[in-house]
Design a protein around this motif. Structure first.
Motif, short mmCIF file in Angstrom:
data_model
loop_
_atom_site.label_atom_id
_atom_site.label_comp_id
_atom_site.label_asym_id
_atom_site.label_seq_id
_atom_site.Cartn_x
_atom_site.Cartn_y
_atom_site.Cartn_z
N LYS A 234 22.53 25.88 6.28
CA LYS A 234 23.08 26.97 5.84
C LYS A 234 24.07 27.66 6.84
N ASN A 235 23.83 27.50 8.14
CA ASN A 235 24.74 27.93 9.05
C ASN A 235 26.01 26.96 9.11
N LEU A 236 26.02 25.74 8.94
CA LEU A 236 27.16 24.85 8.72
C LEU A 236 27.91 25.02 7.60
N LEU A 237 27.00 25.47 6.47
CA LEU A 237 27.84 25.59 5.17
C LEU A 237 28.89 26.77 5.26
N LEU A 238 28.65 27.80 5.99
CA LEU A 238 29.23 28.82 6.28
C LEU A 238 30.73 28.49 7.15
N GLN A 239 30.52 27.25 7.74
CA GLN A 239 31.85 26.90 8.49
C GLN A 239 32.73 26.00 7.85
N LYS A 240 31.99 24.93 7.03
CA LYS A 240 32.70 23.91 6.55
C LYS A 240 31.97 23.45 5.18
N PRO A 241 32.93 22.78 4.29
CA PRO A 241 32.32 22.14 3.25
C PRO A 241 31.16 21.08 3.24
N LEU A 242 30.45 21.01 2.38
CA LEU A 242 29.13 20.01 2.24
C LEU A 242 29.49 18.56 2.64
N ASN A 243 30.61 18.15 2.14
CA ASN A 243 31.01 16.88 2.26
C ASN A 243 31.59 16.36 3.60
N LYS A 244 31.77 17.45 4.40
CA LYS A 244 32.09 17.30 5.80
C LYS A 244 31.04 17.58 6.99
N ILE A 245 29.77 17.62 6.24
CA ILE A 245 28.80 17.94 7.17
C ILE A 245 27.91 16.68 7.12
N THR A 246 27.39 16.25 8.53
CA THR A 246 26.63 14.95 8.68
C THR A 246 25.18 15.32 9.09
N VAL A 247 24.43 14.39 9.02
CA VAL A 247 22.84 14.62 9.37
C VAL A 247 23.09 14.82 11.11
N GLY A 248 24.07 14.21 11.70
CA GLY A 248 24.30 14.53 13.16
C GLY A 248 24.58 15.96 13.45
N ASP A 249 25.32 16.50 12.56
CA ASP A 249 25.85 17.95 12.83
C ASP A 249 24.71 18.89 12.65
N ILE A 250 23.75 18.59 11.47
CA ILE A 250 22.79 19.31 11.25
C ILE A 250 21.74 19.45 12.51
N ALA A 251 21.74 18.01 12.81
CA ALA A 251 20.57 17.71 13.95
C ALA A 251 21.11 18.51 15.24
N ASN A 252 22.40 18.37 15.69
CA ASN A 252 22.98 19.21 16.72
C ASN A 252 22.76 20.59 16.65
N ASP A 253 23.15 21.20 15.69
CA ASP A 253 23.09 22.44 15.45
C ASP A 253 21.58 22.93 15.52
N CYS A 254 20.63 21.99 15.20
CA CYS A 254 19.18 22.46 15.19
C CYS A 254 18.51 22.28 16.52
N GLY A 255 19.51 21.38 17.16
CA GLY A 255 18.60 20.96 18.74
C GLY A 255 17.63 20.03 18.56
N ILE A 256 17.80 19.02 17.75
CA ILE A 256 16.84 18.03 17.60
C ILE A 256 17.68 16.44 17.41
N ASN A 257 17.10 15.61 17.55
CA ASN A 257 17.57 14.39 17.47
C ASN A 257 17.56 13.71 16.01
N ARG A 258 18.57 12.91 15.50
CA ARG A 258 18.70 12.48 14.14
C ARG A 258 17.52 11.81 13.53
N MET A 259 16.78 11.15 14.50
CA MET A 259 15.65 10.58 13.95
C MET A 259 14.54 11.57 13.55
N THR A 260 14.44 12.54 14.09
CA THR A 260 13.68 13.78 13.69
C THR A 260 14.22 14.14 12.29
N PHE A 261 15.19 14.45 12.09
CA PHE A 261 15.73 14.80 10.65
C PHE A 261 15.27 13.77 9.54
N TYR A 262 15.29 12.69 9.97
CA TYR A 262 15.12 11.46 9.14
C TYR A 262 13.41 11.44 8.89
N TYR A 263 12.76 11.75 9.81
CA TYR A 263 11.33 11.92 9.65
C TYR A 263 10.82 12.69 8.36
#
Length: 191
Positions: free
Chosen positions: A14-43
């Motif tokens: 939701k924070n990233l969606l305030l900054q850019k459109p959904l099609n420009k957001i990656t799992v890596g962006d979400i993981a970085n913003d959240c302070g976790i690694n990508r594999m945690t997202f996929y878990y």
């Protein structure tokens, strides 16, 4: 702990969606913003759309809690409108992206669950087939979702309470009348 992580991922999206459109957001962006690694997202989620769906279902569950009866459907529907309005940047971004169909499917599922409970409640003591109950709930589901999608399309300008009040006037007594028309344990009256 799992729900805390899911909530944190939702907040990051939701924070990233305030900054850019959904099609420009990656799992890596979400993981970085959240302070976790990508594999945690996929878990927790298979992809970003899975996270969006989870977020919508969680918000809807809260909005409809205890509001799925004939006497409370208006409040439940108003809560859905308000939940969508509270998440306007998220909903508008998702709606305008490639996942518009996902928002529609989410709204169909949400409103159907509310309406089938109302139909089931009003049909107690009547011989009405499950097929007819489903058809009635589907009819109102498409009407409600169409109204909500039009509201979203028009940038959510109209006051949700006004919409729900207008719907209430249209629907008052109609579900019971329709159930009486399709029930098999009573002869149909001449119209």
């Amino acid at each position: 702990m799992s729900n805390i992580t899911k909530r944190a991922l939702e907040a990051s999206l939701k924070n990233l969606l305030l900054q850019k459109p959904l099609n420009k957001i990656t799992v890596g962006d979400i993981a970085n913003d959240c302070g976790i690694n990508r594999m945690t997202f996929y878990y927790h989620f298979k992809d970003i759309y899975d996270l969006i769906e989870w977020s919508c279902v969680e918000d809807a569950t809260k909005a409809l809690e205890g509001k799925k009866t004939y006497d409370t459907w208006q409040e439940g529907f108003l809560n859905i409108f308000n939940a969508v309005l509270d998440n306007k940047p998220f909903i508008m971004n998702v709606y305008r992206s490639v996942s518009r169909e996902q928002i529609e499917m989410y709204l169909y599922k949400l409103t159907y669950n509310l309406l089938i409970d109302v139909v089931n409640e009003k049909s107690v003591g009547m011989a009405v087939s499950d097929e007819d109950k489903k058809f009635i709930a589907d009819f109102y589901k498409y009407a409600f979702v169409g109204i909500m999608l039009n509201w979203i399309r028009n940038d959510m300008k109209e006051e949700p309470k006004q919409i729900v009040d207008r719907l209430s006037v249209l629907i008052h007594g109609n579900i019971t009348r329709t159930l009486n028309n399709v029930r098999t344990d009573k002869p149909l009256s001449n119209q």
